[in-house]
Design a protein around this motif. Structure first.
Motif, PDB file in Angstrom:
ATOM      1  N   VAL A   1     -11.934  10.121  27.350  1.00  0.00           N
ATOM      2  CA  VAL A   1     -11.740  10.923  26.197  1.00  0.00           C
ATOM      3  C   VAL A   1     -12.854  12.232  26.743  1.00  0.00           C
ATOM      4  O   VAL A   1     -12.829  13.380  26.646  1.00  0.00           O
ATOM      5  N   TYR A   2     -14.137  11.599  27.106  1.00  0.00           N
ATOM      6  CA  TYR A   2     -15.246  12.518  27.446  1.00  0.00           C
ATOM      7  C   TYR A   2     -15.001  13.364  28.716  1.00  0.00           C
ATOM      8  O   TYR A   2     -15.188  14.688  28.977  1.00  0.00           O
ATOM      9  N   ARG A   3     -14.274  12.688  30.092  1.00  0.00           N
ATOM     10  CA  ARG A   3     -14.112  13.157  31.047  1.00  0.00           C
ATOM     11  C   ARG A   3     -13.100  14.173  31.112  1.00  0.00           C
ATOM     12  O   ARG A   3     -13.110  15.474  31.661  1.00  0.00           O
ATOM     13  N   GLU A   4     -11.949  14.143  30.222  1.00  0.00           N
ATOM     14  CA  GLU A   4     -10.691  14.938  30.177  1.00  0.00           C
ATOM     15  C   GLU A   4     -11.044  15.884  28.938  1.00  0.00           C
ATOM     16  O   GLU A   4     -10.074  16.811  28.739  1.00  0.00           O
ATOM     17  N   ASN A   5     -12.066  15.579  28.397  1.00  0.00           N
ATOM     18  CA  ASN A   5     -12.152  16.596  27.040  1.00  0.00           C
ATOM     19  C   ASN A   5     -11.172  16.321  26.051  1.00  0.00           C
ATOM     20  O   ASN A   5     -10.483  17.433  25.473  1.00  0.00           O
ATOM     21  N   LEU A   6     -10.698  15.088  25.596  1.00  0.00           N
ATOM     22  CA  LEU A   6      -9.667  14.846  24.741  1.00  0.00           C
ATOM     23  C   LEU A   6     -10.232  14.959  23.454  1.00  0.00           C
ATOM     24  O   LEU A   6     -11.536  14.719  23.229  1.00  0.00           O
ATOM     25  N   PRO A   7      -9.350  15.091  22.324  1.00  0.00           N
ATOM     26  CA  PRO A   7      -9.942  14.947  20.895  1.00  0.00           C
ATOM     27  C   PRO A   7     -10.316  13.628  20.585  1.00  0.00           C
ATOM     28  O   PRO A   7      -9.751  12.537  21.092  1.00  0.00           O
ATOM     29  N   LYS A   8     -11.466  13.611  20.085  1.00  0.00           N
ATOM     30  CA  LYS A   8     -12.324  12.302  19.902  1.00  0.00           C
ATOM     31  C   LYS A   8     -11.607  11.238  18.931  1.00  0.00           C
ATOM     32  O   LYS A   8     -11.811  10.039  19.012  1.00  0.00           O
ATOM     33  N   PRO A   9     -10.634  11.887  18.060  1.00  0.00           N
ATOM     34  CA  PRO A   9     -10.023  10.907  17.137  1.00  0.00           C
ATOM     35  C   PRO A   9      -9.016   9.866  17.988  1.00  0.00           C
ATOM     36  O   PRO A   9      -8.781   8.947  17.281  1.00  0.00           O
ATOM     37  N   ILE A  10      -8.875  10.279  19.192  1.00  0.00           N
ATOM     38  CA  ILE A  10      -8.255   9.325  20.166  1.00  0.00           C
ATOM     39  C   ILE A  10      -8.762   7.948  20.115  1.00  0.00           C
ATOM     40  O   ILE A  10      -8.103   6.780  19.986  1.00  0.00           O
ATOM     41  N   MET A  11     -10.109   8.057  20.071  1.00  0.00           N
ATOM     42  CA  MET A  11     -11.042   6.711  20.206  1.00  0.00           C
ATOM     43  C   MET A  11     -10.692   5.989  19.005  1.00  0.00           C
ATOM     44  O   MET A  11     -10.807   4.639  18.936  1.00  0.00           O
ATOM     45  N   GLY A  12     -10.315   6.507  17.689  1.00  0.00           N
ATOM     46  CA  GLY A  12     -10.170   5.846  16.644  1.00  0.00           C
ATOM     47  C   GLY A  12      -9.164   4.830  16.580  1.00  0.00           C
ATOM     48  O   GLY A  12      -9.029   3.901  15.683  1.00  0.00           O
ATOM     49  N   PHE A  13      -8.140   5.240  17.522  1.00  0.00           N
ATOM     50  CA  PHE A  13      -6.930   4.406  17.556  1.00  0.00           C
ATOM     51  C   PHE A  13      -7.485   2.802  17.957  1.00  0.00           C
ATOM     52  O   PHE A  13      -6.891   1.855  17.626  1.00  0.00           O
ATOM     53  N   TYR A  14      -8.878   2.918  18.830  1.00  0.00           N
ATOM     54  CA  TYR A  14      -9.093   1.522  19.322  1.00  0.00           C
ATOM     55  C   TYR A  14     -10.422   1.277  18.434  1.00  0.00           C
ATOM     56  O   TYR A  14     -11.033   0.327  19.209  1.00  0.00           O
ATOM     57  N   GLY A  15     -10.761   1.679  17.421  1.00  0.00           N
ATOM     58  CA  GLY A  15     -11.724   1.334  16.671  1.00  0.00           C
ATOM     59  C   GLY A  15     -12.809   1.637  16.808  1.00  0.00           C
ATOM     60  O   GLY A  15     -14.229   1.331  16.629  1.00  0.00           O
ATOM     61  N   ILE A  16     -13.218   2.763  17.959  1.00  0.00           N
ATOM     62  CA  ILE A  16     -14.341   3.418  18.405  1.00  0.00           C
ATOM     63  C   ILE A  16     -14.767   4.443  17.444  1.00  0.00           C
ATOM     64  O   ILE A  16     -13.810   5.457  17.198  1.00  0.00           O
ATOM     65  N   PRO A  17     -15.874   4.576  16.894  1.00  0.00           N
ATOM     66  CA  PRO A  17     -16.357   5.530  15.750  1.00  0.00           C
ATOM     67  C   PRO A  17     -16.285   6.716  16.643  1.00  0.00           C
ATOM     68  O   PRO A  17     -16.591   6.963  17.819  1.00  0.00           O
ATOM     69  N   LEU A  18     -16.347   8.023  16.215  1.00  0.00           N
ATOM     70  CA  LEU A  18     -16.583   9.432  16.781  1.00  0.00           C
ATOM     71  C   LEU A  18     -17.621   9.414  17.586  1.00  0.00           C
ATOM     72  O   LEU A  18     -17.630  10.114  18.318  1.00  0.00           O
ATOM     73  N   ASP A  19     -18.877   9.060  17.211  1.00  0.00           N
ATOM     74  CA  ASP A  19     -19.926   9.086  17.746  1.00  0.00           C
ATOM     75  C   ASP A  19     -20.108   8.333  19.123  1.00  0.00           C
ATOM     76  O   ASP A  19     -20.847   8.419  19.915  1.00  0.00           O
ATOM     77  N   GLY A  20     -18.895   7.788  19.483  1.00  0.00           N
ATOM     78  CA  GLY A  20     -18.489   6.942  20.736  1.00  0.00           C
ATOM     79  C   GLY A  20     -19.400   5.544  20.594  1.00  0.00           C
ATOM     80  O   GLY A  20     -19.660   5.085  21.911  1.00  0.00           O
ATOM     81  N   ALA A  21     -20.178   5.125  19.820  1.00  0.00           N
ATOM     82  CA  ALA A  21     -20.799   3.961  19.858  1.00  0.00           C
ATOM     83  C   ALA A  21     -20.200   2.774  19.836  1.00  0.00           C
ATOM     84  O   ALA A  21     -19.267   2.461  18.824  1.00  0.00           O
ATOM     85  N   ILE A  22     -20.090   1.931  20.955  1.00  0.00           N
ATOM     86  CA  ILE A  22     -19.226   0.495  21.065  1.00  0.00           C
ATOM     87  C   ILE A  22     -20.207  -0.646  20.737  1.00  0.00           C
ATOM     88  O   ILE A  22     -21.353  -0.702  21.585  1.00  0.00           O
ATOM     89  N   THR A  23     -19.878  -1.360  19.940  1.00  0.00           N
ATOM     90  CA  THR A  23     -20.696  -2.467  19.620  1.00  0.00           C
ATOM     91  C   THR A  23     -19.581  -3.717  20.107  1.00  0.00           C
ATOM     92  O   THR A  23     -18.591  -4.058  19.352  1.00  0.00           O
ATOM     93  N   ARG A  24     -20.372  -4.703  20.577  1.00  0.00           N
ATOM     94  CA  ARG A  24     -19.453  -5.947  21.346  1.00  0.00           C
ATOM     95  C   ARG A  24     -19.563  -6.888  20.064  1.00  0.00           C
ATOM     96  O   ARG A  24     -20.764  -7.070  19.221  1.00  0.00           O
ATOM     97  N   PRO A  25     -18.562  -7.498  19.613  1.00  0.00           N
ATOM     98  CA  PRO A  25     -18.231  -8.575  18.576  1.00  0.00           C
ATOM     99  C   PRO A  25     -19.463  -9.776  19.048  1.00  0.00           C
ATOM    100  O   PRO A  25     -19.688 -10.106  20.243  1.00  0.00           O
ATOM    101  N   THR A  26     -19.873 -10.177  17.914  1.00  0.00           N
ATOM    102  CA  THR A  26     -20.704 -11.699  18.184  1.00  0.00           C
ATOM    103  C   THR A  26     -20.247 -12.893  17.732  1.00  0.00           C
ATOM    104  O   THR A  26     -20.675 -13.787  18.141  1.00  0.00           O
TER     105      THR A  26
END
Length: 318
Positions: free
Chosen positions: A93-118
């Protein structure tokens, strides 16, 4: 004063049953009857039931340990696969300058913070989100995740679910057999109480050291307070064959005054071989198999016997 210790573990209970069966037979052969034959018959019949359940639990514990390891490995793979896919989507998304909402399909917030499940539950939920989200993203016209793909996540997810179910099944099997053993344990303790009560009644006219020696031979233990004098520990018996003699020996014990070597031709009925201050005894045994053991003695009485050593003297060629 030595304190009698009631068997605390299932292995100790089985040991008492085994020693009671063997010692009562040995004593009876010598004309000594310390517990009723009827009780020995009951113990002999009950022992296989108890030991079978105990051994089954040991096997189930090993199986659960194996399933736990496989479950851990499956969830570790799921965690790594999900994490790699999420970071791959974020980088694209960042490399190809794609729309950030694409990350939302995968549960990634718009700020790009990825939290690993515990937790494992959260890992399963994340895997499901990624698989479903990738399908939705593709349906919306976006490129599917790759290297790893949603299919890779699905494979890891299915494996984690399967291993989780197998671990749960192993837990249920173990719980079921533990309930069986718990019921048998109550009966086992009742039999052990009967054994010790019969022994104490039969031995009541003997001095206390003699009582303890015989009670120990039936598999029971006594504990001593720190610093309190006690009988010697069981020696370690070894032998050397220097035909035609066998040399039996044990390491000296600083607390011992004497040692008693005994032999048996059937590992049941035992006979005196040597008693004295020496830790070595040499003699020429007859042809065939004999069993040997030794114990040490001090002012408090005899300690435990050593482990049994078996030796077979060969035939002399004609």
């Amino acid at each position: 004063m030595p304190k009698f210790v009631f068997p605390r573990s299932d292995r100790a209970r089985i040991y008492v049953f085994d020693k009671t069966i063997s010692s009562s037979a040995s004593d009876l052969a010598k004309g000594d009857k310390y517990i009723p034959e009827e009780l020995v018959i009951i113990i002999t019949a009950f022992r296989p039931l108890f030991s079978t359940s105990y051994l089954k639990i040991m096997s189930l514990l090993e199986k659960r340990k194996q399933e736990t390891g496989e479950q851990s490995a499956a969830f570790s793979l799921l965690d790594v696969t999900c994490n790699d896919l999420l970071h791959g989507i974020k980088r694209r998304v960042y490399r190809e300058n794609l729309p950030k909402p694409i990350m939302g399909f995968y549960g990634i917030p718009l700020d790009g913070a990825i939290t690993r499940p515990t937790t494992q539950s959260d890992m399963l939920d994340l895997g499901r989100v990624i698989v479903a989200g990738d399908a939705e993203s593709v349906a919306a016209g976006n490129e599917a995740a790759a290297n790893p793909s949603a299919a890779n996540v699905q494979t890891a997810l299915a494996a984690a679910i399967a291993e989780n179910n197998e671990r749960d099944s192993a837990d249920r099997d173990l719980d079921k057999e533990q309930a069986v053993l718990a019921g048998l344990r109550e009966t086992a303790d009742g039999h052990i109480v009967d054994i010790i009560e019969e022994l104490r009644h039969s031995l009541r006219k003997m001095d206390e050291p003699s009582q303890r020696r015989i009670i120990r031979s039936y598999g029971f233990k006594f504990e001593y307070s720190p610093g309190e004098p006690q009988p010697p520990e069981a020696p370690v018996l070894t032998y050397v064959w220097e035909g035609p003699n066998i040399i039996l020996s044990c390491d000296p014990d600083d607390t011992a005054d004497a040692y008693e070597f005994v032999y048996s031709e059937d590992n049941v009925n035992w006979h005196a071989l040597y008693a004295g201050a020496e830790t070595t005894y040499t003699y020429a045994p007859p042809v065939g198999t004999r069993f040997y053991k030794v114990r040490a003695e001090n002012e408090l009485g005899y300690g435990e016997y050593s482990e049994v050593v078996e030796f077979t003297k060969p035939e002399v060629p004609q």
